[in-house]
Structure formats: C-alpha cells, structure tokens
Design a protein around this motif. Structure first.
Motif, PDB file in Angstrom:
ATOM      1  N   VAL A 141      -6.355  43.255   2.535  1.00  0.00           N
ATOM      2  CA  VAL A 141      -6.489  41.958   3.183  1.00  0.00           C
ATOM      3  C   VAL A 141      -7.973  41.679   3.358  1.00  0.00           C
ATOM      4  O   VAL A 141      -8.791  42.597   3.460  1.00  0.00           O
ATOM      5  CB  VAL A 141      -5.770  41.912   4.549  1.00  0.00           C
ATOM      6  N   VAL A 142      -8.332  40.407   3.369  1.00  0.00           N
ATOM      7  CA  VAL A 142      -9.726  39.992   3.484  1.00  0.00           C
ATOM      8  C   VAL A 142      -9.888  39.245   4.803  1.00  0.00           C
ATOM      9  O   VAL A 142      -9.237  38.228   5.035  1.00  0.00           O
ATOM     10  CB  VAL A 142     -10.158  39.101   2.307  1.00  0.00           C
ATOM     11  N   THR A 143     -10.738  39.772   5.662  1.00  0.00           N
ATOM     12  CA  THR A 143     -10.907  39.198   6.992  1.00  0.00           C
ATOM     13  C   THR A 143     -12.243  38.494   7.131  1.00  0.00           C
ATOM     14  O   THR A 143     -13.134  38.631   6.297  1.00  0.00           O
ATOM     15  CB  THR A 143     -10.784  40.297   8.068  1.00  0.00           C
ATOM     16  N   GLY A 144     -12.376  37.776   8.219  1.00  0.00           N
ATOM     17  CA  GLY A 144     -13.616  37.063   8.503  1.00  0.00           C
ATOM     18  C   GLY A 144     -13.380  36.030   9.580  1.00  0.00           C
ATOM     19  O   GLY A 144     -12.250  35.840  10.057  1.00  0.00           O
ATOM     20  N   SER A 145     -14.427  35.342   9.948  1.00  0.00           N
ATOM     21  CA  SER A 145     -14.330  34.280  10.945  1.00  0.00           C
ATOM     22  C   SER A 145     -13.821  32.998  10.284  1.00  0.00           C
ATOM     23  O   SER A 145     -13.677  32.918   9.056  1.00  0.00           O
ATOM     24  CB  SER A 145     -15.701  34.032  11.563  1.00  0.00           C
ATOM     25  N   ARG A 197     -13.951  31.498   5.854  1.00  0.00           N
ATOM     26  CA  ARG A 197     -12.712  31.346   5.080  1.00  0.00           C
ATOM     27  C   ARG A 197     -12.997  31.158   3.592  1.00  0.00           C
ATOM     28  O   ARG A 197     -12.329  31.736   2.740  1.00  0.00           O
ATOM     29  CB  ARG A 197     -11.918  30.150   5.603  1.00  0.00           C
ATOM     30  N   GLU A 198     -13.981  30.310   3.296  1.00  0.00           N
ATOM     31  CA  GLU A 198     -14.286  30.047   1.882  1.00  0.00           C
ATOM     32  C   GLU A 198     -14.764  31.314   1.192  1.00  0.00           C
ATOM     33  O   GLU A 198     -14.372  31.602   0.058  1.00  0.00           O
ATOM     34  CB  GLU A 198     -15.346  28.945   1.800  1.00  0.00           C
ATOM     35  N   LEU A 199     -15.607  32.089   1.863  1.00  0.00           N
ATOM     36  CA  LEU A 199     -16.081  33.355   1.310  1.00  0.00           C
ATOM     37  C   LEU A 199     -14.902  34.309   1.080  1.00  0.00           C
ATOM     38  O   LEU A 199     -14.782  34.911   0.006  1.00  0.00           O
ATOM     39  CB  LEU A 199     -17.087  33.992   2.262  1.00  0.00           C
ATOM     40  N   ALA A 202     -11.775  33.564   0.703  1.00  0.00           N
ATOM     41  CA  ALA A 202     -10.908  33.035  -0.351  1.00  0.00           C
ATOM     42  C   ALA A 202     -11.500  33.317  -1.731  1.00  0.00           C
ATOM     43  O   ALA A 202     -10.762  33.631  -2.684  1.00  0.00           O
ATOM     44  CB  ALA A 202     -10.705  31.532  -0.156  1.00  0.00           C
ATOM     45  N   ARG A 203     -12.830  33.219  -1.865  1.00  0.00           N
ATOM     46  CA  ARG A 203     -13.472  33.537  -3.146  1.00  0.00           C
ATOM     47  C   ARG A 203     -13.290  34.996  -3.510  1.00  0.00           C
ATOM     48  O   ARG A 203     -13.015  35.334  -4.666  1.00  0.00           O
ATOM     49  CB  ARG A 203     -14.965  33.203  -3.082  1.00  0.00           C
ATOM     50  N   VAL A 204     -13.440  35.871  -2.515  1.00  0.00           N
ATOM     51  CA  VAL A 204     -13.251  37.301  -2.769  1.00  0.00           C
ATOM     52  C   VAL A 204     -11.813  37.581  -3.178  1.00  0.00           C
ATOM     53  O   VAL A 204     -11.559  38.299  -4.154  1.00  0.00           O
ATOM     54  CB  VAL A 204     -13.634  38.119  -1.521  1.00  0.00           C
ATOM     55  N   ALA A 205     -10.861  36.999  -2.455  1.00  0.00           N
ATOM     56  CA  ALA A 205      -9.446  37.237  -2.770  1.00  0.00           C
ATOM     57  C   ALA A 205      -9.082  36.681  -4.144  1.00  0.00           C
ATOM     58  O   ALA A 205      -8.354  37.327  -4.913  1.00  0.00           O
ATOM     59  CB  ALA A 205      -8.567  36.609  -1.696  1.00  0.00           C
ATOM     60  N   ALA A 206      -9.595  35.495  -4.464  1.00  0.00           N
ATOM     61  CA  ALA A 206      -9.299  34.908  -5.783  1.00  0.00           C
ATOM     62  C   ALA A 206      -9.896  35.763  -6.894  1.00  0.00           C
ATOM     63  O   ALA A 206      -9.251  36.011  -7.917  1.00  0.00           O
ATOM     64  CB  ALA A 206      -9.837  33.484  -5.848  1.00  0.00           C
ATOM     65  N   GLY A 207     -11.131  36.216  -6.697  1.00  0.00           N
ATOM     66  CA  GLY A 207     -11.757  37.071  -7.706  1.00  0.00           C
ATOM     67  C   GLY A 207     -11.038  38.392  -7.878  1.00  0.00           C
ATOM     68  O   GLY A 207     -11.083  38.993  -8.953  1.00  0.00           O
ATOM     69  N   SER A 253      -1.875  34.990   0.856  1.00  0.00           N
ATOM     70  CA  SER A 253      -1.499  35.604   2.133  1.00  0.00           C
ATOM     71  C   SER A 253      -2.425  36.752   2.519  1.00  0.00           C
ATOM     72  O   SER A 253      -2.439  37.175   3.678  1.00  0.00           O
ATOM     73  CB  SER A 253      -0.057  36.111   2.066  1.00  0.00           C
ATOM     74  N   ALA A 254      -3.195  37.253   1.549  1.00  0.00           N
ATOM     75  CA  ALA A 254      -4.126  38.348   1.835  1.00  0.00           C
ATOM     76  C   ALA A 254      -5.367  37.860   2.565  1.00  0.00           C
ATOM     77  O   ALA A 254      -6.127  38.674   3.093  1.00  0.00           O
ATOM     78  CB  ALA A 254      -4.529  39.050   0.539  1.00  0.00           C
ATOM     79  N   VAL A 255      -5.594  36.558   2.578  1.00  0.00           N
ATOM     80  CA  VAL A 255      -6.779  36.004   3.242  1.00  0.00           C
ATOM     81  C   VAL A 255      -6.454  35.769   4.711  1.00  0.00           C
ATOM     82  O   VAL A 255      -5.705  34.858   5.071  1.00  0.00           O
ATOM     83  CB  VAL A 255      -7.224  34.690   2.580  1.00  0.00           C
ATOM     84  N   LEU A 256      -7.020  36.603   5.568  1.00  0.00           N
ATOM     85  CA  LEU A 256      -6.793  36.493   7.013  1.00  0.00           C
ATOM     86  C   LEU A 256      -7.983  35.905   7.743  1.00  0.00           C
ATOM     87  O   LEU A 256      -7.939  35.760   8.963  1.00  0.00           O
ATOM     88  CB  LEU A 256      -6.458  37.870   7.593  1.00  0.00           C
ATOM     89  N   ALA A 257      -9.036  35.578   7.030  1.00  0.00           N
ATOM     90  CA  ALA A 257     -10.232  34.999   7.661  1.00  0.00           C
ATOM     91  C   ALA A 257      -9.861  33.717   8.396  1.00  0.00           C
ATOM     92  O   ALA A 257      -9.220  32.828   7.835  1.00  0.00           O
ATOM     93  CB  ALA A 257     -11.297  34.710   6.610  1.00  0.00           C
ATOM     94  N   GLY A 258     -10.236  33.634   9.665  1.00  0.00           N
ATOM     95  CA  GLY A 258      -9.944  32.451  10.464  1.00  0.00           C
ATOM     96  C   GLY A 258      -8.523  32.376  10.966  1.00  0.00           C
ATOM     97  O   GLY A 258      -8.163  31.412  11.646  1.00  0.00           O
ATOM     98  N   ARG A 259      -7.706  33.386  10.656  1.00  0.00           N
ATOM     99  CA  ARG A 259      -6.298  33.360  11.056  1.00  0.00           C
ATOM    100  C   ARG A 259      -5.990  34.383  12.144  1.00  0.00           C
ATOM    101  O   ARG A 259      -4.831  34.561  12.518  1.00  0.00           O
ATOM    102  CB  ARG A 259      -5.400  33.625   9.838  1.00  0.00           C
ATOM    103  N   THR A 260      -7.004  35.054  12.657  1.00  0.00           N
ATOM    104  CA  THR A 260      -6.805  36.041  13.719  1.00  0.00           C
ATOM    105  C   THR A 260      -7.767  35.761  14.859  1.00  0.00           C
ATOM    106  O   THR A 260      -8.902  35.324  14.634  1.00  0.00           O
ATOM    107  CB  THR A 260      -7.058  37.478  13.221  1.00  0.00           C
TER     108      THR A 260
END
Length: 225
Positions: free
Chosen positions: A98-102, A106-108, A110-115, A121-128
């Motif tokens: 999973v990829v976390t962040g503030s 989120r955009e950062l 999402a770029r990591v997860a897409a790459g 669903s693995a992008v948790l940045a801004g969702r916690t």
C-alpha cells in the motif's frame, strides 16, 4: 506557557529570555537531545524506551508492506519512479503493498502506485487519519519510507523498516543502530555511489533500487532468525 503550564523546561536561550537549561547541541541525536534536557531538570528519561502502545486493529488491512514516498521536505524524497519500481518488485515477491501519504501527497502516491501497476485501492494517501496510519504501521509486515514520521512509527512499533535518508544524517534522526530489523540507507553517506560535492538529486540517483531491496532482505531476515 500559553497552554497554562506552571513550569518551562527548555534549552538555554538568553535572546529569548531563558537563561536556565543546558546548551543546544545541533549534532546530537534527537532522542539524546530531549532526554538530556529532561535529565538537566531532574526528570527521569530512558533513551532506550522508544515504544508506543500498539493501537487496536482498525478498518485497514494487517500484514501489508507500507511504501511511503512523501516528505514535507522535497530534498528528503527518493525519486518517485524508484519507489514505483521498488513497489512493483516487492509486489512480485508476494508483498501486499500500500502507498501512504498525506492528502497533499495523493498525486505522488497515485503516480507511484500506477508505475508499480498496483490497484487504486492500494493508494491510501489522504484516506487515513493519524490514528489509522499508526494502526496500519503497527500491524504492517514492513515499512519503506524516507526520513519522515512514518519511519519513527515503525521504530516505535518495532516493525521492520528500510529508511532512506537524504541530506540529513541518520545519526541525528535514525532508529537505534542496535536494532537490525531497521535498516538505514543514507544518500549522502557511504551508501551513495556519487562522489563528494554533488547535489542531492545526484546522490539520490546513485541509490539504486537493488540496494534498497537488499536492505529489505536484511531487515526481514533478522525477523525470521
């Protein structure tokens, strides 16, 4: 004092009108610094007691590998494309990444997860919130992050981690050196293949994904032993 405290515990700073307390040491590890401050005022402090009480399990999954590519300080960020390759290779090894962040990252994330070809669903940045992020880290398999707060949570919960330090030396902010399940790579130190006098970007570029993966193996091996 604005919070109603009856006593000020601080380092000596005559320009601010505070002449009590020890002198500030800019090269000191943060843990040593604040324990020394408390000791000066007769308040017991144990520099080895870094543990936080584990929070109860929340709505987020347990046993994940947390990849945290962000930092408020741009110079502390390993390149996003490197994080993406790392996340992909960890996923190929069977890690649930999973990829976390503030919210601002989120955009950062999402770029990591897409790459990395991870699901959205693995992008948790801004969702916690902070509590949920702490619970996620406490129940994680592994944390890979830069020199930022998530790495400190991994230390507090004794979760294996690989922390990537940029311009700030880990001797000031890193986890205890006697805990082999925390691995630190310093882009400005011996882990960097770039020569002296180069900028931060060049030093980050000289820290390859394979070296980080090797550190992951080293951290996880200490848990299995």
């Amino acid at each position: 004092m604005l919070a109603g405290a009856g006593r000020l515990v601080a380092f000596r700073c005559p320009p601010a009108g505070h002449r009590d307390g020890p002198d500030w040491d800019d090269d000191e590890h943060e843990v040593d610094r604040w324990c020394r401050l408390l000791d000066w005022y007769g308040i017991p402090a144990d520099r080895t007691d870094l543990a936080l009480r584990r929070p109860p399990a929340g709505r987020l999954p347990a046993g994940v590998t947390v990849v945290h590519p962000g930092s408020k300080v741009e110079a502390k960020r390993w390149p996003a494309d490197r994080f993406a390759v790392l996340a992909r290779r960890l996923a190929d090894r069977g890690h649930r990444v999973v990829v976390t962040g503030s919210a601002g990252e989120r955009e950062l994330a999402a770029r990591v997860a897409a790459g990395a070809r991870l699901p959205r669903s693995a992008v948790l940045a801004g969702r916690t919130d902070l509590g949920e992020l702490a619970a996620l880290v406490a129940a994680a398999r592994l944390v890979v992050s830069g020199d930022t707060g998530v790495g400190h949570l991994a230390t507090a919960y004794r979760v294996p981690s690989v922390l990537l330090f940029g311009p700030v030396p880990p001797a000031r902010w890193g986890p205890p050196a006697d805990r082999p399940w925390h691995r630190v790579l310093w882009a400005a130190g011996e882990d960097c293949a770039a020569g002296p006098g180069v900028g931060t970007a060049a030093r980050w570029a000289a820290l390859p994904v394979d070296r980080v993966l090797a550190a992951v193996d080293e951290a996880e091996e200490t848990v299995r032993v």
